[in-house]
Scaffold this motif. Structure first.
Motif, PDB file in Angstrom:
ATOM      1  N   TRP A   1     -95.699 -22.743  25.436  1.00 38.04           N
ATOM      2  CA  TRP A   1     -95.309 -23.958  26.136  1.00 38.04           C
ATOM      3  C   TRP A   1     -95.477 -23.786  27.643  1.00 38.04           C
ATOM      4  O   TRP A   1     -95.953 -24.701  28.332  1.00 38.04           O
ATOM      5  CB  TRP A   1     -93.868 -24.308  25.782  1.00 38.04           C
ATOM      6  N   CYS A   2     -95.091 -22.620  28.168  1.00 33.94           N
ATOM      7  CA  CYS A   2     -95.237 -22.360  29.603  1.00 33.94           C
ATOM      8  C   CYS A   2     -96.700 -22.382  30.031  1.00 33.94           C
ATOM      9  O   CYS A   2     -97.039 -22.931  31.083  1.00 33.94           O
ATOM     10  CB  CYS A   2     -94.619 -21.011  29.960  1.00 33.94           C
TER      11      CYS A   2
ATOM     12  N   LEU B   1     -89.686 -18.009  18.342  1.00 38.66           N
ATOM     13  CA  LEU B   1     -89.213 -18.978  19.333  1.00 38.66           C
ATOM     14  C   LEU B   1     -89.639 -18.562  20.743  1.00 38.66           C
ATOM     15  O   LEU B   1     -90.046 -19.398  21.556  1.00 38.66           O
ATOM     16  CB  LEU B   1     -87.695 -19.121  19.270  1.00 38.66           C
ATOM     17  N   GLY B   2     -89.556 -17.266  21.026  1.00 42.72           N
ATOM     18  CA  GLY B   2     -89.987 -16.768  22.323  1.00 42.72           C
ATOM     19  C   GLY B   2     -91.472 -16.959  22.544  1.00 42.72           C
ATOM     20  O   GLY B   2     -91.909 -17.365  23.628  1.00 42.72           O
TER      21      GLY B   2
ATOM     22  N   GLY C   1     -92.155 -20.483  23.276  1.00 39.70           N
ATOM     23  CA  GLY C   1     -91.804 -20.758  24.669  1.00 39.70           C
ATOM     24  C   GLY C   1     -92.885 -20.298  25.631  1.00 39.70           C
ATOM     25  O   GLY C   1     -93.189 -20.975  26.617  1.00 39.70           O
TER      26      GLY C   1
ATOM     27  N   ILE D   1     -88.546 -20.190  33.061  1.00 40.19           N
ATOM     28  CA  ILE D   1     -88.563 -20.421  31.614  1.00 40.19           C
ATOM     29  C   ILE D   1     -89.402 -19.356  30.914  1.00 40.19           C
ATOM     30  O   ILE D   1     -89.058 -18.882  29.833  1.00 40.19           O
ATOM     31  CB  ILE D   1     -89.081 -21.839  31.308  1.00 40.19           C
ATOM     32  N   ASN D   2     -90.495 -18.958  31.563  1.00 41.51           N
ATOM     33  CA  ASN D   2     -91.367 -17.930  31.007  1.00 41.51           C
ATOM     34  C   ASN D   2     -90.615 -16.607  30.841  1.00 41.51           C
ATOM     35  O   ASN D   2     -90.740 -15.939  29.807  1.00 41.51           O
ATOM     36  CB  ASN D   2     -92.584 -17.751  31.925  1.00 41.51           C
TER      37      ASN D   2
ATOM     38  N   ALA E   1     -88.248 -16.890  27.898  1.00 40.87           N
ATOM     39  CA  ALA E   1     -88.966 -16.823  26.627  1.00 40.87           C
ATOM     40  C   ALA E   1     -89.408 -15.388  26.333  1.00 40.87           C
ATOM     41  O   ALA E   1     -89.337 -14.938  25.191  1.00 40.87           O
ATOM     42  CB  ALA E   1     -90.172 -17.752  26.652  1.00 40.87           C
TER      43      ALA E   1
END
Length: 71
Positions: free
Chosen positions: A21-22, A14-15, A18, A49-50, A53
């Protein structure tokens, strides 16, 4: 200990998702040609957010290592 290992692996994935995604969002913002202030605000949100994650990935890897060590 198996649950700790698998749970840690899920958190790590999940991390990493993320983080990907960033990167994609930052590239999208770069291609959009935003003004300097808007780009700075967008990148500040992405950095927050980074870091979350990255922390999630580290936590997941710690769970995996602890699960292997005690398993």
């Amino acid at each position: 200990m198996q649950a700790l290992i698998w749970g840690g692996a899920v958190l790590t994935l999940l991390g990493v998702a993320g983080l990907v995604w960033c990167v994609r969002r930052a590239l999208k913002a770069r291609r959009a040609g935003l003004p300097d202030d808007a780009m700075r605000a967008e990148l500040q949100r992405i950095v927050a957010i980074n870091l979350a994650a990255l922390g999630l990935s580290i936590l997941g890897l710690m769970f995996v290592v602890v699960g292997i060590f005690f398993g």
